[in-house]
Design a protein around this motif. Sequence first.
Motif, PDB file in Angstrom:
ATOM      1  N   THR A  64      64.926   8.739 -33.874  1.00 26.26           N
ATOM      2  CA  THR A  64      65.293   9.304 -32.739  1.00 26.26           C
ATOM      3  C   THR A  64      65.562   8.263 -31.700  1.00 26.26           C
ATOM      4  O   THR A  64      65.490   6.932 -32.027  1.00 26.26           O
ATOM      5  CB  THR A  64      64.111  10.116 -32.148  1.00 26.26           C
ATOM      6  OG1 THR A  64      62.919   9.185 -31.951  1.00 26.26           O
ATOM      7  CG2 THR A  64      63.656  11.318 -32.858  1.00 26.26           C
ATOM      8  N   LEU A  65      66.205   8.495 -30.511  1.00 25.65           N
ATOM      9  CA  LEU A  65      66.697   7.890 -29.710  1.00 25.65           C
ATOM     10  C   LEU A  65      65.622   7.084 -28.719  1.00 25.65           C
ATOM     11  O   LEU A  65      64.476   7.853 -28.288  1.00 25.65           O
ATOM     12  CB  LEU A  65      67.614   8.318 -28.601  1.00 25.65           C
ATOM     13  CG  LEU A  65      69.104   8.560 -29.060  1.00 25.65           C
ATOM     14  CD1 LEU A  65      69.785   9.023 -27.614  1.00 25.65           C
ATOM     15  CD2 LEU A  65      69.487   7.309 -29.328  1.00 25.65           C
ATOM     16  N   ARG A  80      64.669   5.787 -25.205  1.00 18.90           N
ATOM     17  CA  ARG A  80      65.619   5.690 -24.088  1.00 18.90           C
ATOM     18  C   ARG A  80      64.955   5.078 -23.015  1.00 18.90           C
ATOM     19  O   ARG A  80      65.405   4.693 -21.969  1.00 18.90           O
ATOM     20  CB  ARG A  80      65.965   7.001 -23.485  1.00 18.90           C
ATOM     21  CG  ARG A  80      67.267   7.456 -24.027  1.00 18.90           C
ATOM     22  CD  ARG A  80      67.865   8.552 -23.511  1.00 18.90           C
ATOM     23  NE  ARG A  80      67.684   9.755 -24.728  1.00 18.90           N
ATOM     24  CZ  ARG A  80      68.301  10.753 -24.290  1.00 18.90           C
ATOM     25  NH1 ARG A  80      68.783  11.028 -23.167  1.00 18.90           N
ATOM     26  NH2 ARG A  80      68.308  11.920 -25.168  1.00 18.90           N
ATOM     27  N   GLU A  81      63.660   4.824 -23.364  1.00 18.38           N
ATOM     28  CA  GLU A  81      62.731   3.940 -22.399  1.00 18.38           C
ATOM     29  C   GLU A  81      63.475   2.554 -22.313  1.00 18.38           C
ATOM     30  O   GLU A  81      63.566   1.923 -23.266  1.00 18.38           O
ATOM     31  CB  GLU A  81      61.326   3.718 -22.637  1.00 18.38           C
ATOM     32  CG  GLU A  81      60.439   5.194 -22.231  1.00 18.38           C
ATOM     33  CD  GLU A  81      60.044   5.826 -23.566  1.00 18.38           C
ATOM     34  OE1 GLU A  81      60.011   5.332 -24.670  1.00 18.38           O
ATOM     35  OE2 GLU A  81      59.829   7.022 -23.248  1.00 18.38           O
ATOM     36  N   ARG A 127      66.782  20.858  -8.378  1.00 18.29           N
ATOM     37  CA  ARG A 127      66.223  21.318  -9.864  1.00 18.29           C
ATOM     38  C   ARG A 127      67.157  22.560 -10.121  1.00 18.29           C
ATOM     39  O   ARG A 127      67.223  22.617 -11.512  1.00 18.29           O
ATOM     40  CB  ARG A 127      64.838  21.851  -9.406  1.00 18.29           C
ATOM     41  CG  ARG A 127      63.753  20.785  -9.131  1.00 18.29           C
ATOM     42  CD  ARG A 127      63.578  20.099 -10.265  1.00 18.29           C
ATOM     43  NE  ARG A 127      63.148  20.850 -11.459  1.00 18.29           N
ATOM     44  CZ  ARG A 127      62.030  20.714 -12.017  1.00 18.29           C
ATOM     45  NH1 ARG A 127      61.016  19.854 -11.723  1.00 18.29           N
ATOM     46  NH2 ARG A 127      61.647  21.476 -13.135  1.00 18.29           N
ATOM     47  N   CYS A 155      60.471  15.348 -31.550  1.00 21.71           N
ATOM     48  CA  CYS A 155      61.207  15.806 -30.210  1.00 21.71           C
ATOM     49  C   CYS A 155      62.219  14.468 -30.057  1.00 21.71           C
ATOM     50  O   CYS A 155      61.901  13.366 -30.166  1.00 21.71           O
ATOM     51  CB  CYS A 155      60.052  15.832 -29.053  1.00 21.71           C
ATOM     52  SG  CYS A 155      61.186  15.643 -27.291  1.00 21.71           S
ATOM     53  N   PHE A 157      63.657  13.758 -27.064  1.00 24.20           N
ATOM     54  CA  PHE A 157      63.779  13.599 -25.905  1.00 24.20           C
ATOM     55  C   PHE A 157      62.361  12.658 -25.389  1.00 24.20           C
ATOM     56  O   PHE A 157      61.257  13.644 -25.240  1.00 24.20           O
ATOM     57  CB  PHE A 157      63.907  14.579 -24.866  1.00 24.20           C
ATOM     58  CG  PHE A 157      65.253  15.153 -25.223  1.00 24.20           C
ATOM     59  CD1 PHE A 157      66.445  14.634 -24.576  1.00 24.20           C
ATOM     60  CD2 PHE A 157      65.323  16.389 -25.885  1.00 24.20           C
ATOM     61  CE1 PHE A 157      67.720  15.419 -24.618  1.00 24.20           C
ATOM     62  CE2 PHE A 157      66.734  16.918 -26.103  1.00 24.20           C
ATOM     63  CZ  PHE A 157      67.791  16.357 -25.423  1.00 24.20           C
ATOM     64  N   PRO A 158      62.246  11.233 -25.285  1.00 23.96           N
ATOM     65  CA  PRO A 158      61.231  10.761 -25.055  1.00 23.96           C
ATOM     66  C   PRO A 158      60.328  11.248 -23.906  1.00 23.96           C
ATOM     67  O   PRO A 158      61.205  11.308 -22.916  1.00 23.96           O
ATOM     68  CB  PRO A 158      61.471   9.335 -25.202  1.00 23.96           C
ATOM     69  CG  PRO A 158      62.795   9.263 -25.864  1.00 23.96           C
ATOM     70  CD  PRO A 158      63.580  10.708 -25.572  1.00 23.96           C
ATOM     71  N   GLY A 159      59.197  11.479 -23.875  1.00 24.52           N
ATOM     72  CA  GLY A 159      58.367  11.765 -22.653  1.00 24.52           C
ATOM     73  C   GLY A 159      58.705  13.151 -22.382  1.00 24.52           C
ATOM     74  O   GLY A 159      57.845  13.893 -21.328  1.00 24.52           O
ATOM     75  N   ASP A 195      59.045  17.845 -17.409  1.00 26.44           N
ATOM     76  CA  ASP A 195      60.242  18.555 -17.111  1.00 26.44           C
ATOM     77  C   ASP A 195      61.421  17.834 -18.047  1.00 26.44           C
ATOM     78  O   ASP A 195      62.518  18.189 -17.666  1.00 26.44           O
ATOM     79  CB  ASP A 195      60.323  18.331 -15.512  1.00 26.44           C
ATOM     80  CG  ASP A 195      60.082  17.112 -14.933  1.00 26.44           C
ATOM     81  OD1 ASP A 195      60.050  16.148 -15.842  1.00 26.44           O
ATOM     82  OD2 ASP A 195      60.143  16.974 -13.836  1.00 26.44           O
TER      83      ASP A 195
END
Lengths: 260, 400
Positions: free
Chosen positions: A22-23, A25-26, A85, B20, B22-24, B37
């Motif tokens: 997985t990516l 991105r942090e 949002r 997942c 998407f981290p977090g 979110d």
Amino acid sequence: MIVCIKQVPDTTDVKIDPEKGTLIREGVPSIVNPFDKNAVEAALKIREEKGGKVTVITMGPPQAVDALRECLAMGADDAILLSDRAFASSDTWATSYTLAMGIKKVGNPDIIFCGKQAIDGDTAQVGPGIAEHLGLPQVTYVQKIKEVKEDGMIVERSIEGGYEVVSVGMPVMIAVDKSINEPRFPTMMGTMKAHKKEIPTWGLAELGADEDKLGMNGSPTRVKRIFAPERKGQGEMIQGDDESEVCALLIEKLRDKKVV
Amino acid sequence: MAVKIIAEECIGCESCIDACPFPGAIVMDDGIAKLTDKCNGCGACADACAVEAILVEETEVKSGIDINDYKGVWVFIEQRDNHIANVSLELICEGRKLANELGTELAGVVLGDGVEELTKYCFAYGADKAYLVDGPVFKDYRTDSYTDVIVEMINRYKPEVVLFGATNNGRDFAARIAVRVHAGLTADCTELGIDPETKQLMQTRPAFGGNIMATIICPNHRPQMATVRPKVMKKVEPDFTKTGEIIRVENSVKEEDVTTKILEIIEHATKMINLSEAEIIVSGGRGIGGPENYYLIENLAEVLGGAAGASRAAVDAGWVPHYRQVGQTGKTVAPKLYVACGISGAIQHLAGMQTSDVIVAINKDPEAPIFKVATFGIVGDIHKVVPLLTKKFKELKEAN
């Protein structure tokens, strides 16, 4: 003139988690999409020659304001952030609608500049989408602006294997390719001014947008699955006593694969 | 889509977090998985959950249309000077497979001036029908005239799938149409398929510079539109004895309504410069050392009958013009053979060429990332290896 920009993760810095595929991105820095800097530069150049005002606009989370400040530091006059949002999970349809609504609220620009595409999504769909929502003509992949007249412009548009010279009326949406110019660096003065500049944030209420066309509601596409690409297995390193032998071995292997 | 975690069922195994992308987006809260979110609703976690504690609900989106009214697969036939772009023929072949799976008809959509001849290619490669829009106003691709006519056609004939080549014109065109008819559009697909249950078009594309792949669907809007990268789909042998129905489309587009004018089309002088259509590409990077050495790349490309490309480093250094750039900010290519000379293999370059069939990497640094995607690698000095290769290929050619 209005320039649409996007804050993107620096994809050259995106790393893959080798175990999960997985990516990560942090810690990946956010930058102004490189093509959008060419768009800002193109607008600034026209301002220098013909006058006018350059407004940069983006849709994104509150932190996208940093990207706007960078464009202000390059020399843009104003910046607007579209953030709500209700805009979350927009695909290119809803994104271009939202930006078009923002542009309408800014006023009636002569030229809307966009970058050719964003480096995180690579779709090149938002620029034409904005033009369609506003009912304006468009020229994409613009590699050179030859002439800006009172009511139109002449530009070079890159196509496969060459380019075309296009005459188009204004107002118009122009999406620029990287080869159009070399974006300037922000000056110290510009950076200080940009820091103090107030950047308004417009949300759903300010735009008076149709909620059915925003965010997930306005987006026809859905992401069904995200996965790591299949990597080609470790290739074969060709070794030999000298370059000549190595080359001969390579040619043999390429002939076996029937590619030459 | 909306994802829900049923707290009572969750056993806290964290396999959803591993799945997942998407981290977090999922965090552990007191031993129970919880969504934040950052969740984008992709549902990858639900597949990974062993205890069925994750539910994925389709959110209904009103589109105001009955998707069952839409039938048939269309391929836009791109032409310049009445020559069909290869990618359009590739898409006819791919469209044939999709139409078969859907049990529907495949049509080529031909726009141009004096282009009836081109419908033969549609049939030869597998189309049942061809829609023909012929007239001087359609001679060259222009966003406004082309969009006006195809939108009229989509509203009249209601296709369920429309495919375009991911060329500059194809991407310009499709993006405009999708907004006008409120259709979903997926850019730069590398794989298409039909979901056997829902009959939806599954569109797979690379994102984040090719670091991840995403499969996109478009549940409630029609047509389902996609641009597809050149060279990814395979062509079949054409059969020019095949014929089909030609539907001549009347239209209301007039030259005086079109504000965009093409004053001139200029082709780059160098032969075979069209990188996206080349079968063989030889590219040079920073390792070539300077503009004076680029001829090494050109010579090898020439003897192989291919095109010469370059990495961003070589273009940014001003050694090679931008139109030769392969990579994310240049051209995306997928030739049969890609030879990377003195290119380290930055992600942005790999994104533009890693779907090539065979990749040869020549670099003096054995650790260069380009070797990770290479089929064959040579650690060596390109200033020696490339001229040698050129010489050997030349000898071979002359011997034949």
